[in-house]
Design a protein around this motif. Structure first.
Motif, PDB file in Angstrom:
ATOM      1  N   MET A 150       1.053  -1.414   0.361  1.00 47.10           N
ATOM      2  CA  MET A 150       0.141  -0.390   0.007  1.00 47.10           C
ATOM      3  C   MET A 150       1.017   1.309   0.095  1.00 47.10           C
ATOM      4  N   SER A 151       0.502   2.671  -0.283  1.00 46.29           N
ATOM      5  CA  SER A 151       1.340   3.646  -0.779  1.00 46.29           C
ATOM      6  C   SER A 151       0.237   4.839  -0.913  1.00 46.29           C
ATOM      7  N   TYR A 152       1.012   5.666  -0.802  1.00 40.37           N
ATOM      8  CA  TYR A 152       0.550   7.144  -0.516  1.00 40.37           C
ATOM      9  C   TYR A 152       1.229   8.235  -1.759  1.00 40.37           C
ATOM     10  N   PHE A 153      -0.029   9.075  -3.001  1.00 45.89           N
ATOM     11  CA  PHE A 153       0.406   9.359  -3.825  1.00 45.89           C
ATOM     12  C   PHE A 153      -0.998  10.811  -3.541  1.00 45.89           C
ATOM     13  N   ALA A 154      -0.249  11.718  -4.095  1.00 48.85           N
ATOM     14  CA  ALA A 154      -1.268  12.928  -4.153  1.00 48.85           C
ATOM     15  C   ALA A 154      -1.931  13.025  -6.254  1.00 48.85           C
ATOM     16  N   LEU A 155      -2.585  13.595  -5.062  1.00 49.58           N
ATOM     17  CA  LEU A 155      -3.184  14.230  -7.142  1.00 49.58           C
ATOM     18  C   LEU A 155      -3.349  15.812  -6.030  1.00 49.58           C
ATOM     19  N   VAL A 156      -3.099  16.429  -7.722  1.00 50.31           N
ATOM     20  CA  VAL A 156      -3.298  18.375  -7.346  1.00 50.31           C
ATOM     21  C   VAL A 156      -4.704  18.913  -8.919  1.00 50.31           C
ATOM     22  N   VAL A 172     -10.636  15.487 -11.055  1.00 58.39           N
ATOM     23  CA  VAL A 172      -9.806  14.754  -9.847  1.00 58.39           C
ATOM     24  C   VAL A 172     -10.064  13.275 -10.552  1.00 58.39           C
ATOM     25  N   THR A 173     -12.001  13.323 -11.154  1.00 64.45           N
ATOM     26  CA  THR A 173     -11.843  11.796 -12.068  1.00 64.45           C
ATOM     27  C   THR A 173     -10.326  11.629 -12.818  1.00 64.45           C
ATOM     28  N   ASN A 174     -10.859  12.812 -13.798  1.00 64.29           N
ATOM     29  CA  ASN A 174      -9.580  12.242 -14.954  1.00 64.29           C
ATOM     30  C   ASN A 174      -8.397  11.823 -15.081  1.00 64.29           C
ATOM     31  N   GLY A 175      -7.988  12.681 -13.529  1.00 65.82           N
ATOM     32  CA  GLY A 175      -6.720  11.974 -12.398  1.00 65.82           C
ATOM     33  C   GLY A 175      -6.700  10.992 -12.288  1.00 65.82           C
ATOM     34  N   LEU A 176      -7.749  10.382 -11.361  1.00 70.02           N
ATOM     35  CA  LEU A 176      -7.413   9.661 -11.392  1.00 70.02           C
ATOM     36  C   LEU A 176      -7.695   8.212 -11.918  1.00 70.02           C
ATOM     37  N   ARG A 177      -8.233   8.689 -12.698  1.00 69.58           N
ATOM     38  CA  ARG A 177      -8.181   7.647 -14.163  1.00 69.58           C
ATOM     39  C   ARG A 177      -6.851   7.368 -14.613  1.00 69.58           C
ATOM     40  N   ALA A 178      -6.213   8.572 -15.253  1.00 68.40           N
ATOM     41  CA  ALA A 178      -4.863   8.608 -15.614  1.00 68.40           C
ATOM     42  C   ALA A 178      -4.389   7.552 -15.173  1.00 68.40           C
ATOM     43  N   MET A 179      -4.090   8.164 -13.679  1.00 72.08           N
ATOM     44  CA  MET A 179      -2.342   7.939 -12.765  1.00 72.08           C
ATOM     45  C   MET A 179      -3.252   5.996 -12.768  1.00 72.08           C
ATOM     46  N   ARG A 180      -3.708   5.781 -13.318  1.00 75.09           N
ATOM     47  CA  ARG A 180      -3.841   4.201 -13.695  1.00 75.09           C
ATOM     48  C   ARG A 180      -3.198   3.719 -14.339  1.00 75.09           C
ATOM     49  N   GLN A 181      -2.195   5.132 -15.494  1.00 74.54           N
ATOM     50  CA  GLN A 181      -1.855   4.083 -16.920  1.00 74.54           C
ATOM     51  C   GLN A 181      -0.437   4.016 -16.449  1.00 74.54           C
ATOM     52  N   MET A 182       0.171   5.662 -15.972  1.00 76.60           N
ATOM     53  CA  MET A 182       1.902   6.023 -15.493  1.00 76.60           C
ATOM     54  C   MET A 182       2.800   5.283 -14.850  1.00 76.60           C
ATOM     55  N   SER A 183       3.476   5.422 -15.191  1.00 81.33           N
ATOM     56  CA  SER A 183       4.925   4.687 -15.655  1.00 81.33           C
ATOM     57  C   SER A 183       4.949   3.960 -13.422  1.00 81.33           C
ATOM     58  N   VAL A 184       4.315   4.703 -12.622  1.00 84.92           N
ATOM     59  CA  VAL A 184       4.258   4.035 -11.528  1.00 84.92           C
ATOM     60  C   VAL A 184       2.845   3.860 -11.226  1.00 84.92           C
ATOM     61  N   ALA A 185       3.114   2.645 -11.406  1.00 86.47           N
ATOM     62  CA  ALA A 185       1.413   2.279 -10.999  1.00 86.47           C
ATOM     63  C   ALA A 185       1.051   2.236  -9.663  1.00 86.47           C
ATOM     64  N   VAL A 186      -0.563   3.045  -9.914  1.00 85.80           N
ATOM     65  CA  VAL A 186      -1.228   3.137  -8.604  1.00 85.80           C
ATOM     66  C   VAL A 186      -1.970   1.632  -8.344  1.00 85.80           C
ATOM     67  N   GLY A 187      -2.863   1.110  -7.357  1.00 84.88           N
ATOM     68  CA  GLY A 187      -3.572  -0.078  -7.594  1.00 84.88           C
ATOM     69  C   GLY A 187      -4.667   0.628  -6.856  1.00 84.88           C
ATOM     70  N   PRO A 188      -5.967  -0.308  -6.595  1.00 90.14           N
ATOM     71  CA  PRO A 188      -6.983   0.248  -6.262  1.00 90.14           C
ATOM     72  C   PRO A 188      -7.152   0.807  -4.297  1.00 90.14           C
ATOM     73  N   GLU A 189      -5.836   0.076  -4.408  1.00 95.62           N
ATOM     74  CA  GLU A 189      -6.429   0.018  -2.577  1.00 95.62           C
ATOM     75  C   GLU A 189      -5.148   1.685  -1.651  1.00 95.62           C
ATOM     76  N   ASP A 190      -4.319   2.029  -3.029  1.00 98.27           N
ATOM     77  CA  ASP A 190      -3.150   3.159  -2.844  1.00 98.27           C
ATOM     78  C   ASP A 190      -4.238   4.553  -2.212  1.00 98.27           C
ATOM     79  N   TRP A 191      -3.359   5.095  -1.117  1.00 95.15           N
ATOM     80  CA  TRP A 191      -4.171   6.299  -0.612  1.00 95.15           C
ATOM     81  C   TRP A 191      -3.874   7.430  -1.344  1.00 95.15           C
ATOM     82  N   LEU A 192      -5.036   7.935  -2.039  1.00 94.91           N
ATOM     83  CA  LEU A 192      -5.100   9.217  -2.620  1.00 94.91           C
ATOM     84  C   LEU A 192      -5.044  10.590  -1.211  1.00 94.91           C
ATOM     85  N   LEU A 193      -4.013  11.587  -1.420  1.00 97.72           N
ATOM     86  CA  LEU A 193      -3.980  12.644  -1.106  1.00 97.72           C
ATOM     87  C   LEU A 193      -4.619  13.703  -2.188  1.00 97.72           C
TER      88      LEU A 193
END
Ligand code: CTP
Ligand code: MG
Length: 237
Positions: free
Chosen positions: A1-7, A86-107
Motif C-alpha cells: 500500500m502506497s501514498y500518492f498525491a493528486l493536485v 479529479v476523476t480524470n486524474g484518478l483514471r489517468a494515473m492508473r496508466q502511468m509509469s508508477v502503478a497506482v492500485g485500488p488500495e493505495d491512498w490518494l491525497l
C-alpha cells in the motif's frame, strides 16, 4: 500500500479576476501552485505527486520545476469542474509509469491552498492511519453562521442563524483509497469535494483538526495573506 498525491489545477480562477489562472500568479517568488507541490513532495511517504492541468494549459511550460523533478508528474486531463478534473486524474494515473492500485491512498489537494506544510500532511496521514474510509483536514468553525435573505440591493438581511456547534470547514488534502474514491466520484459526480462523494456512499470520513493557515487562495486579498505567511516562514527557516 502506497501514498500518492493528486493536485487538481485546471481551474480558471474566476473569483480572483485577471486573465492568468490563479495557480500561476506570482507568490513569494514562485508560481502559486509551486508551494503546494513542494509541500507534498517534501513528505517522504508520498511516492509521487500528480498534477492535473487543463488540456490547453500553455502556462506550465513557462516555469521552472526542476527543484521538484522526479517527484511530480503532469497529467493534461482537466475537466469542466473540479470533480471532473479529479476523476480524470484518478483514471489517468492508473496508466502511468508508477502503478497506482485500488488500495493505495490518494491525497487530493487544491493547488490554491498554497500555505500547506509537510506537517499538515503528516498529521493527516497519521490520524487516518489504516481507517477503512479515510479522512480530511478541517477546522472547527469559529464564527456564528448567518443565512441571508434575498439581496437584490446588495444588502442582505439575516433570516436565520445556524449554530456553529459541530460545524467544520473542510480543507484539503482529502485522503481516500484510489478505488473507493474513483467509485464514489462516478456515483456522485456533482460534488465540490471528495468527502461529499464518499458520504454519498453512506460512509463517514474522519475529520482531522487543521488550522487556518491552510486556507484556499480565492480572492485578491488572499494572495497578500498567503505572501505574508510564506515570507514569515522563510525568515524563520
Ligand atoms: N480546479 C480544477 N478543474 C476545474 C476547476 C477547478 O482542477 N474545472 C481546481 C483549481 O485549479 C483549484 C482547485 O480545483 O486548484 C480548487 O478550486 P477553486 O479554488 O474553486 O479554483 P478555481 O475554480 O480556479 O477558482 P474559481 O472558482 O474562482 O473560478
Ligand atoms: Mg472553482
Amino acid at each position: 500500500m502506497s501514498y500518492f498525491a493528486l493536485v487538481p489545477a485546471a481551474g480558471s480562477g474566476f473569483r480572483m479576476g485577471g486573465s492568468l489562472p490563479k495557480q500561476y500568479l506570482p507568490l513569494a517568488g514562485r508560481p502559486l501552485i509551486y508551494h503546494a507541490l513542494a509541500a507534498l513532495a517534501a513528505v517522504p511517504a508520498i511516492e509521487r505527486v500528480f498534477v492535473v492541468l487543463a488540456p490547453d494549459d500553455n502556462e506550465w511550460a513557462r516555469h521552472d520545476w526542476t527543484p521538484l523533478s522526479g517527484r511530480i508528474e503532469v497529467l493534461r486531463c482537466g475537466g469542466e469542474t473540479r470533480a471532473a478534473s479529479v476523476t480524470n486524474g484518478l483514471r489517468a494515473m492508473r496508466q502511468m509509469s508508477v502503478a497506482v492500485g485500488p488500495e493505495d491512498w490518494l491525497l487530493v489537494h487544491d493547488a490554491a491552498r498554497a500555505c500547506l506544510t509537510a506537517d499538515h500532511v503528516t498529521v493527516l496521514i497519521r490520524a487516518v492511519g489504516d481507517d477503512p474510509v479515510g479522512g480530511i483536514l478541517a477546522v472547527p468553525l469559529a464564527d456564528t453562521l448567518k443565512q441571508g435573505g434575498d439581496a437584490t440591493d446588495g444588502n442582505a438581511r439575516i433570516v436565520a442563524t445556524i449554530p456553529r456547534e459541530r460545524l467544520w470547514q473542510a480543507q484539503t488534502p482529502q485522503m481516500f483509497r484510489h478505488g473507493m474514491l474513483l467509485g464514489a466520484l462516478e456515483f456522485a459526480p456533482a460534488v465540490t469535494d471528495e468527502a461529499s462523494a464518499i458520504e454519498a456512499l453512506g460512509l463517514t470520513p474522519k475529520l482531522v483538526a487543521s488550522d487556518m493557515t491552510n486556507f484556499k487562495v480565492t480572492y485578491p486579498l488572499d494572495l497578500q495573506l498567503a505572501e505574508l505567511i510564506l515570507r514569515q516562514r522563510e525568515k524563520e527557516a
